[in-house]
Design an enzyme around this catalytic site. Sequence first.
Site, PDB file in Angstrom:
ATOM      1  N   GLY A   4      81.410 -15.454  56.013  1.00  0.00           N
ATOM      2  CA  GLY A   4      80.445 -15.011  57.000  1.00  0.00           C
ATOM      3  C   GLY A   4      79.469 -14.131  56.346  1.00  0.00           C
ATOM      4  CE  LYS A  17      80.787  -1.253  74.237  1.00  0.00           C
ATOM      5  NZ  LYS A  17      80.521  -0.676  73.093  1.00  0.00           N
ATOM      6  CD  GLU A  45      80.414   2.671  71.709  1.00  0.00           C
ATOM      7  OE1 GLU A  45      79.700   2.578  70.850  1.00  0.00           O
ATOM      8  OE2 GLU A  45      81.257   1.922  72.233  1.00  0.00           O
ATOM      9  CE  LYS A  96      84.683   5.759  63.642  1.00  0.00           C
ATOM     10  NZ  LYS A  96      83.194   5.671  63.527  1.00  0.00           N
ATOM     11  CG  HIS A 145      88.563   1.287  67.376  1.00  0.00           C
ATOM     12  ND1 HIS A 145      88.789   0.701  66.346  1.00  0.00           N
ATOM     13  CD2 HIS A 145      87.431   0.795  68.045  1.00  0.00           C
ATOM     14  CE1 HIS A 145      87.839  -0.052  65.937  1.00  0.00           C
ATOM     15  NE2 HIS A 145      87.112  -0.065  67.039  1.00  0.00           N
ATOM     16  CG  ASP A 175      91.306   0.352  63.855  1.00  0.00           C
ATOM     17  OD1 ASP A 175      90.267   1.097  64.034  1.00  0.00           O
ATOM     18  OD2 ASP A 175      91.837   0.085  64.890  1.00  0.00           O
ATOM     19  CG  HIS A 176      85.039   0.860  62.363  1.00  0.00           C
ATOM     20  ND1 HIS A 176      85.229   0.143  63.453  1.00  0.00           N
ATOM     21  CD2 HIS A 176      84.316   1.743  62.852  1.00  0.00           C
ATOM     22  CE1 HIS A 176      84.472   0.600  64.328  1.00  0.00           C
ATOM     23  NE2 HIS A 176      83.882   1.675  63.871  1.00  0.00           N
ATOM     24  NE  ARG A 198      80.621 -24.716  58.490  1.00  0.00           N
ATOM     25  CZ  ARG A 198      81.393 -23.710  59.256  1.00  0.00           C
ATOM     26  NH1 ARG A 198      80.873 -23.014  59.873  1.00  0.00           N
ATOM     27  NH2 ARG A 198      82.734 -23.865  59.381  1.00  0.00           N
ATOM     28  CB  SER A 231      74.549 -15.548  56.233  1.00  0.00           C
ATOM     29  OG  SER A 231      75.314 -16.436  56.823  1.00  0.00           O
ATOM     30  N   GLY A 232      76.304 -13.133  57.664  1.00  0.00           N
ATOM     31  CA  GLY A 232      76.258 -12.440  59.221  1.00  0.00           C
ATOM     32  C   GLY A 232      75.868 -10.819  59.197  1.00  0.00           C
ATOM     33  CG  ASP A 233      74.612  -7.868  62.849  1.00  0.00           C
ATOM     34  OD1 ASP A 233      73.551  -7.673  62.088  1.00  0.00           O
ATOM     35  OD2 ASP A 233      75.282  -7.043  63.439  1.00  0.00           O
TER      36      ASP A 233
END
Length: 488
Positions: A19, A337, A213, A179, A237, A174-175, A53, A21-23
């Site tokens: 992945g 959110k 958020e 932190k 999280h 798990d980002h 790909r 080329s992904g974000d």
Amino acid sequence: MQDSTTTPISEGGFVVIFGGSGDLAHRKLLPALARLRQQGLLTDKVVVVGVGRSDLTDDTFRERASPEIRDRVYFCRAGYDEEGVQVLDRRLAELSEQLSIPRNVLYYLSVPPDTFPVIVASLSHAGLTKQNQDGRGWSRVIIEKPFGRDLASAQELNRSILEHLAENQIYRIDHYLGKEGVQNLLVFRFANSIFEPIWSARNIDNIQITASETLGVEGRGGYYETAGLLRDMIQNHLMQVLCLTCMEPPASLSPDDVRNEKVKVLKALRPLSLSGEDLDVVRGQYSGGKIDGKAVPGYREEPDVPETSNTETFVALRLFIDNFRWSGVPIYLRSGKRMSGRGTQIAVTFKEGPHILFNALPGVVPPRNRLIFQIQPEEGILLELGTKMPGQSIRIERTTMNFAWHEAFQESPEAYERLLLDAWRGEATLFVRSDECELSWSFLQPVIDKWATTTGKSKISLYPAGSDGPDAAQGLITRDSREWVRHA
Ligand code: BG6
């Protein structure tokens, strides 16, 4: 847990990003790797290979990387099946030869979740998961979220990847665990002798873990419709933060000792009450409103969201850990959110003391002590105290001792920097083990099942964008004669 933020690593090898080329690779992974190199924490013998790909070449892929790492970045155009992985294998062999780099490989699966098992199986069939044989060094796999979408799919995913990899080769990310403020929970609790004795039901009235958020779903309506806030934020999280806040002191900082203690918290969770007066979970969805004075659409008006959607963008829940330390202490998790403000914090409210002295004074009610860990946007620790206001009479008000991270330290590393470096070292403490992941799903599975059977627009409480969530969330806490702690 080693101090991976200061000790440079001399070992070379490949970071292979499926992945590529992904974000995520563009926004987080390449910048994190660049920063690590810039700080001298990764040697020149670490090379990054993006796989995908997309019609990219080494040169066009390099344009996505910053100058600090550009000369260490390559692209391999290949699919995720066995044939594609063989193409990758040949490319790694060539690069290894040309650049004299050992065949240690950290694979990063930054791809849609249904391809996780496909890629792991392809790597295994092509012999790339074997370690320390045929001229290869170690082989590890980082798996991005979401890890499953319910208990059964998480179990199936674990089963399918554990067929090919040992648990200690798997790094479920798990980002939140990367932190600084979250890692500091361990240090705060176990490196400071004054807090551990009061960290229990004897002294603590309630704990609130909040992640709010102001952003909406940001063009990710399609994904969000398959997820919802419970899966997107709570299962991973917030449950991780809960474990670190409430676990017993581990025997050591080794990955298994720490994760064993987290698992014990998850095992002690009381099943949630999902109906009647004692309801433990509230879900909500944002309707149109205002954020920073600007009108924003409701969730059902977002692209790729059906106008009948019942997907939750807010969850508040109350849980109990039925063990000796926490018996009877309500713990509230809340995330949403399009809320009024952005912030992640853990607020620990202590019980009232006897107040024998001040009760006799009319109108004097000392506030409860409260300890707040701010995780973001600013990191810090606040201790709220009752203090005498200056003057001739006794008047007690809440005041705050404030430790602000940015005043004491320089900028802290990005979560992905820490996590990539740890995985490179083979240090798994800040990654999620299979049993943790499944226990967290199993705790929330009844909620998922219940919501799956209640359909129709009216089943979800709406809240205007820019507010503090639905009224029902207020009810969840006021019925306990408590109140939500606002973001400090
Ligand atoms: C991600 C979720 O895991 O975490 C997003 O998919 C969410 O929906 C994000 O916005 C929040 O992360 P942070 O680091 O901004 O709190």
